[in-house]
Design a protein around this motif. Sequence first.
Motif, short mmCIF file in Angstrom:
data_model
loop_
_atom_site.label_atom_id
_atom_site.label_comp_id
_atom_site.label_asym_id
_atom_site.label_seq_id
_atom_site.Cartn_x
_atom_site.Cartn_y
_atom_site.Cartn_z
N ALA A 58 -37.50 80.52 48.23
CA ALA A 58 -37.00 79.21 48.67
C ALA A 58 -36.30 78.50 47.51
O ALA A 58 -35.26 77.85 47.71
CB ALA A 58 -38.14 78.36 49.22
N ALA A 59 -36.84 78.63 46.31
CA ALA A 59 -36.20 78.02 45.14
C ALA A 59 -34.81 78.61 44.93
O ALA A 59 -33.86 77.89 44.59
CB ALA A 59 -37.07 78.21 43.91
N LEU A 60 -34.66 79.92 45.15
CA LEU A 60 -33.34 80.54 45.05
C LEU A 60 -32.39 79.95 46.08
O LEU A 60 -31.24 79.63 45.79
CB LEU A 60 -33.43 82.06 45.27
N TRP A 80 -36.46 85.75 39.35
CA TRP A 80 -36.39 87.17 39.71
C TRP A 80 -37.48 87.98 39.03
O TRP A 80 -38.01 88.94 39.60
CB TRP A 80 -35.01 87.74 39.40
N MET A 81 -37.82 87.61 37.81
CA MET A 81 -38.92 88.30 37.13
C MET A 81 -40.22 88.11 37.92
O MET A 81 -40.98 89.06 38.12
CB MET A 81 -39.08 87.76 35.70
N GLU A 137 -34.57 92.90 46.20
CA GLU A 137 -33.13 93.08 46.06
C GLU A 137 -32.41 92.00 46.85
O GLU A 137 -32.97 91.41 47.77
CB GLU A 137 -32.69 94.46 46.54
N GLN A 138 -31.17 91.74 46.45
CA GLN A 138 -30.35 90.78 47.20
C GLN A 138 -29.01 91.41 47.52
O GLN A 138 -28.49 92.23 46.77
CB GLN A 138 -30.18 89.47 46.44
N VAL A 139 -28.49 91.01 48.68
CA VAL A 139 -27.17 91.44 49.11
C VAL A 139 -26.42 90.20 49.52
O VAL A 139 -26.93 89.37 50.28
CB VAL A 139 -27.27 92.42 50.31
N ALA A 140 -25.20 90.04 49.00
CA ALA A 140 -24.36 88.90 49.35
C ALA A 140 -23.14 89.42 50.09
O ALA A 140 -22.45 90.32 49.61
CB ALA A 140 -23.93 88.15 48.10
N GLU A 141 -22.92 88.85 51.30
CA GLU A 141 -21.72 89.20 52.05
C GLU A 141 -21.42 88.12 53.08
O GLU A 141 -22.33 87.48 53.60
CB GLU A 141 -21.86 90.57 52.73
N ASP A 142 -20.16 87.91 53.30
CA ASP A 142 -19.69 86.93 54.29
C ASP A 142 -20.27 85.54 54.07
O ASP A 142 -20.61 84.84 55.03
CB ASP A 142 -19.99 87.41 55.71
N THR A 192 -28.89 87.67 51.46
CA THR A 192 -30.16 88.14 52.02
C THR A 192 -30.96 88.76 50.89
O THR A 192 -30.50 89.68 50.23
CB THR A 192 -29.94 89.19 53.14
N VAL A 193 -32.14 88.21 50.66
CA VAL A 193 -33.05 88.75 49.66
C VAL A 193 -34.16 89.46 50.40
O VAL A 193 -34.79 88.89 51.31
CB VAL A 193 -33.64 87.64 48.76
#
Length: 120
Positions: A48-50, A90-91, A101-106, A110-111
């Motif tokens: 949530a902080a992210l 992340w640590m 892991e995270q994926v960024a698209e559009d 999404t973590v």
Amino acid sequence: MAAPLLLTVPADPAYVVVLRAATAAVASRPGFGFDQIEALRLAVDELAALALAEPGATADIQLTLEASDAGVLLQLRFSGSARPEDGFGWMVLRSLASSAEQVAEDGHVTVTLRALGQSG
């Protein structure tokens, strides 16, 4: 295996408690112990902080939780850009989950976290 639980809450720190409660409920199903459940609840705080790191970047936070005999799959989705993975958050995430892991698209991030259960 139960169907995934999907929650969408406003991007407001006041709603993080809802995400934490849902995480604890789902994690109790594959037989996680108290410490494992608390670790996942803390991981939700970090996620949530992210999501909330960029004020106004996201309107909603979407959490998907899926429990199986192997453990819990947790995905948090929000609008914005990928977050640097070299920070303290992340640590913490990597120490609390089996994988992160995270994926960024559009325009969305999404973590995904996986936490192995007793037999996983």
